[in-house]
Design an enzyme around this catalytic site. Structure first.
Site, mmCIF file in Angstrom:
data_model
loop_
_atom_site.group_PDB
_atom_site.id
_atom_site.type_symbol
_atom_site.label_atom_id
_atom_site.label_comp_id
_atom_site.label_asym_id
_atom_site.label_seq_id
_atom_site.Cartn_x
_atom_site.Cartn_y
_atom_site.Cartn_z
ATOM 1 N N GLY A 1 39.870 46.037 50.826
ATOM 2 C CA GLY A 1 39.552 47.284 51.519
ATOM 3 C C GLY A 1 40.767 48.183 51.489
ATOM 4 C CD GLU B 1 14.968 49.896 55.245
ATOM 5 O OE1 GLU B 1 15.539 49.546 56.289
ATOM 6 O OE2 GLU B 1 14.741 49.105 54.290
ATOM 7 N NE ARG C 1 38.872 36.929 48.398
ATOM 8 C CZ ARG C 1 38.122 37.694 47.640
ATOM 9 N NH1 ARG C 1 38.627 38.265 46.573
ATOM 10 N NH2 ARG C 1 36.868 37.914 47.933
ATOM 11 C CD1 TRP D 1 44.652 47.770 41.262
ATOM 12 C CD2 TRP D 1 44.543 48.114 39.056
ATOM 13 N NE1 TRP D 1 45.789 47.239 40.697
ATOM 14 C CE2 TRP D 1 45.755 47.438 39.351
ATOM 15 C CE3 TRP D 1 44.259 48.449 37.729
ATOM 16 C CZ2 TRP D 1 46.673 47.088 38.361
ATOM 17 C CZ3 TRP D 1 45.179 48.099 36.755
ATOM 18 C CH2 TRP D 1 46.366 47.426 37.064
ATOM 19 C CG ASP D 2 40.044 44.316 45.303
ATOM 20 O OD1 ASP D 2 40.867 44.610 46.186
ATOM 21 O OD2 ASP D 2 38.903 43.893 45.558
ATOM 22 C CG ASP E 1 50.164 53.675 49.263
ATOM 23 O OD1 ASP E 1 50.356 54.285 48.198
ATOM 24 O OD2 ASP E 1 50.034 52.425 49.316
HETATM 25 C C1 GLA Z 1 37.880 42.699 48.179
HETATM 26 C C2 GLA Z 1 37.288 44.086 48.131
HETATM 27 C C3 GLA Z 1 35.791 43.993 48.192
HETATM 28 C C4 GLA Z 1 35.280 43.165 47.034
HETATM 29 C C5 GLA Z 1 35.946 41.801 47.049
HETATM 30 C C6 GLA Z 1 35.610 41.016 45.813
HETATM 31 O O1 GLA Z 1 37.701 42.115 49.414
HETATM 32 O O2 GLA Z 1 37.801 44.878 49.138
HETATM 33 O O3 GLA Z 1 35.218 45.264 48.167
HETATM 34 O O4 GLA Z 1 35.557 43.836 45.838
HETATM 35 O O5 GLA Z 1 37.357 41.900 47.139
HETATM 36 O O6 GLA Z 1 36.199 39.777 45.806
#
Ligand code: GLA
Length: 725
Positions: free
Chosen positions: A526, A611, A443, A477-478, A531
């Site tokens: 995602g 909606e 990425r 926290w990604d 874990d």
């Molecule tokens: C990942 C996360 C997404 C979003 C993007 C942002 O793909 O899983 O939910 O936060 O990064 O770049």
């Protein structure tokens, strides 16, 4: 007493409510596995057989007895190099280059409470809930010892295993392979159920027969991975959701792992769960110790459903920590799919206003608020709000959101760095990189060397500065790429992957200590790091970048085998879905998200008035059923891979409330009627469908079931709430 020791026979027996685990230190000091399964009584060493098996080696200390061989006996912690030719739990290279470890019983200790692991996650339990057995094995030549740790959480039918390897010798030894669990079965035909996948389609279910040769899954990506989850189930051939025996092995670790299942020459089965081996060459200096992460084991004789419910309780009660482990999570609106990188502070305030009108608790500002970050090619590492882009300070933005009556959360990816960032320009050596080679990009970003304390400290200071700039109550926290370039300026390559994960845990531990009320949601593109290790620090994890309800039904089905619904981040998003292009009704999107944490990932301003009304109703429904979803027992009522519909139910522990959810997956002309049968109710009690007041016997709902309306179209769904009369 969960753990007993019989001095004369040197037999250890571990008892839980419904299971027994037994082993024996025999007259040669070998630690032999005797049994694991449904509760039994008495000594099971009579199960061992001794025959002269041609060409199977015999240890020197048995003299001329050809019937005793490590190659045929069930072993508790097999090692390479001493006559067992099956896959070993431990591979040690000694200082002289020889590869062997002859581990023999030394001593043991039984204590109340559950052991903890230095720097690693481990199930916790108090002195009334658990006992610990520590068995010390030693190689008398190298001086290496292995402390095998067993935690018995009696009420949850859980037995955990971990190991601490200590170099008490004079030479450096190198760990090349280390598992924490080895299960040897003397006989039997088994299937191994494992969970494979890819980004945006995690934890698909596969069931393979365990045959001769080795079947293995694992990760060499530095994370537990999208591709294989570090949890497997060894099931009897005929084991189903409700019937039959099955063993779970769940690795509480977020990095490289390896799981192997093998049937040997005598049709005995061995299953191993432990660290991945490819990047592991861990030198231990004299006096140093190394901890092999925990495997959480469970046995159920009542099928996969019961096994899952044990894991759900174990994770909720003994893994998830902090304020939110036992509390309702904020219902949130995340900005990602609604705004991506294109927003100002005002956009976020508007989201907050919309959120408030829909009774949503929190707005989360996702990726794009910091450094130079208009797309995913730059800015990671510069964790300072881009005030020019936001047109306000972060502190002001948080206040504005709070003033709308909405809580504020934020996204960060602290382990990463973009080459186009101030941090990288100042410290290019902080990223993982092979000396003299250009690093692999993922990425378009690099991974910071979290095995280094100085790197972690610098990032920690930045993260704290962000969190201190206002009333920030949630952090996503990604972690959006796999590790490559396994090399660090401060340590030998063979230590990097393990020390990286410990560095991550250290960071998260310190962060949680400093911000005890902060809810941290884990994420890795995602569900790439979903874990039990991460759940120790982050009580919920974004389950998948795929928010399509029709796919989510499968992803969450696979996830449910080990992990409870309250850990699965799940949101309603816009249609056509951004990952699949599919159109699924708002109602069904809600049904799928309510099998997890429930929240939103869209721009509410784009919803029609009708909606919006529907969303408001949905939110009210969720607030009503939230406690049931979070604390209840989970029942899989169909196999979506086999059946025309996906169905599941949450039943309260008191069995006085149940929530049934069904999503139709297939549709054909003139369809046969499908019936769904509930589980987990009191058969003799009466239950009322709260929508129409109809009353059914629990036994009727469970044995006869109810018909699914035929007019339901593809991906249509319904939910029914039942209350005991
Ligand atoms: C990942 C996360 C997404 C979003 C993007 C942002 O793909 O899983 O939910 O936060 O990064 O770049």
């Amino acid at each position: 007493m969960a753990i007993t020791y019989q001095e004369k026979e040197r037999i250890f027996t571990l008892q839980t409510l419904h299971t027994t685990y037994q082993m024996k230190a025999d007259e040669h000091g070998a630690l032999l596995h005797l049994y694991y399964g449904q509760k039994t009584a008495g000594n099971l060493d009579y199960l061992l057989t001794f025959y002269d098996r041609g060409f199977s080696g015999n240890p020197a200390d048995v003299g001329r007895d050809r019937t005793y061989s490590m190659d045929t006996l069930p072993l508790e912690y097999p090692t390479l190099g001493v006559g067992d030719y099956r896959s070993p739990a431990l591979v040690l290279e000694n200082g002289d280059g020889t590869v062997c470890a002859d581990l023999r019983y030394c001593s043991h200790e039984i204590r109340n409470g559950k052991y903890a692991l230095q720097g690693l996650p481990a199930a916790f339990a108090n002195e009334e809930e658990a006992q610990t057995l520590s068995v010390l094995l030693q190689d008398s030549v190298s001086g290496v010892s292995v402390e095998l740790l067993y935690g018995v959480i009696e009420g949850e039918d859980v037995i955990t295993r971990a190991a601490v390897i200590t170099n008490a010798g004079k030479d450096v030894v190198t760990i090349q392979k280390a598992a924490s669990a080895c299960l040897d079965f003397l006989y039997g035909e088994y299937d191994l159920i494992s969970f494979y996948g890819r980004h945006a389609m995690e934890r698909s279910v596969q069931r393979n027969p365990v045959g001769h040769g080795s079947f293995s899954i694992g990760s060499r990506r530095g994370t537990s991975s999208h591709q294989y989850n570090p949890g497997v189930i060894l099931a009897g051939k005929h084991t189903t959701e409700e019937q039959g025996g099955c063993y779970g092995l769940l690795f509480a670790y977020s990095g490289n792992f390896s799981c192997e299942a093998e049937k040997d020459q005598f049709d005995q089965t061995r299953v191993l769960m432990g660290l991945g081996t490819d990047f592991l060459r861990y030198p231990l200096q004299p006096g140093e110790s190394f901890t092999v992460p925990e495997t959480i084991m469970c046995y159920s004789d009542q099928g996969l459903g019961e096994l899952s419910r044990h894991y759900h309780d174990c994770i909720r009660n003994h893994i998830c920590r902090g304020k939110y482990a036992k509390e309702a999570r904020p219902l949130l609106l995340n900005s990602w799919e609604g705004a991506y990188f294109h927003f100002t502070g005002e956009t976020i305030v508007n989201l907050a206003r919309e959120a408030k009108a829909l009774d949503i608790d929190m707005v989360v500002m996702d990726d794009g608020w910091f450094g130079k970050r208009e797309d995913d090619n730059s800015g990671l590492g510069d964790w300072r709000a881009n005030e020019e882009k936001l047109q306000m300070s972060l502190g002001e933005l948080v206040k504005r959101v709070n003033n709308e009556g909405v809580r504020f959360g934020i996204w960060m990816e602290p382990e990463m760095v973009s080459e186009d960032s101030d941090l990288y320009r100042a410290h290019p050596d902080w990223a993982l990189c092979f000396p003299g080679r250009a690093p692999v990009r993922g990425r378009n970003q690099l991974v910071l060397d979290f095995s280094r304390e100085d790197v972690r400290e610098a990032v920690f200071a930045q993260v704290c500065q962000v969190l201190d700039s206002g009333n920030i109550e949630y952090l996503k926290w990604d972690f959006n790429r796999s590790l490559a370039d396994i090399a660090s300026a401060q340590r030998v390559p063979g230590k990097v992957t393990y020390d990286y994960v410990l560095g991550l845990y250290d960071f998260l531990e310190k962060l949680s200590a400093r911000y005890p009320d902060l809810l941290i949601e884990g994420c890795s593109g995602g569900g790439g790091r979903f874990d039990a290790g991460m759940l120790y620090y982050t009580p919920q994890i974004w389950c998948s970048d795929n928010t399509d309800a029709a796919d989510r039904v499968f992803i969450q089905y696979g996830t449910s085998f080990f992990y409870p619904a309250c850990t699965m981040g799940a949101h309603v998003s816009a249609v056509p879905n951004h990952q699949t292009g599919r159109e699924v009704s708002l109602f069904t999107r809600g049904v799928a998200a309510m099998a997890g944490t429930y929240g939103f990932e869209l721009n509410p301003a784009k919803l029609t008035d009708a909606e919006k009304e529907e969303v408001k109703e949905q939110v009210q429904t969720f607030k009503r059923v939230e406690v049931l979803v979070r604390n209840g027992d989970y029942y899989r009522l169909s196999d979506p891979y086999e059946e025309a519909f996906a169905a599941w139910a949450f039943v309260s522990k008191e069995k006085d409330r149940a929530l049934l959810s069904v999503v139709m997956l297939k549709k054909h002309g003139n369809m046969p009627v499908s019936y769904v049968r509930l589980k987990g109710l009191f058969p003799e009690e009466m239950y009322e469908n709260t929508a129409d007041g109809k009353v059914y016997a629990g036994s009727a709902l469970m044995e006869a079931g109810i018909a699914l309306p035929l007019q339901m179209g593809e991906y249509q769904s319904f939910m029914m709430e039942f209350r005991r009369k």
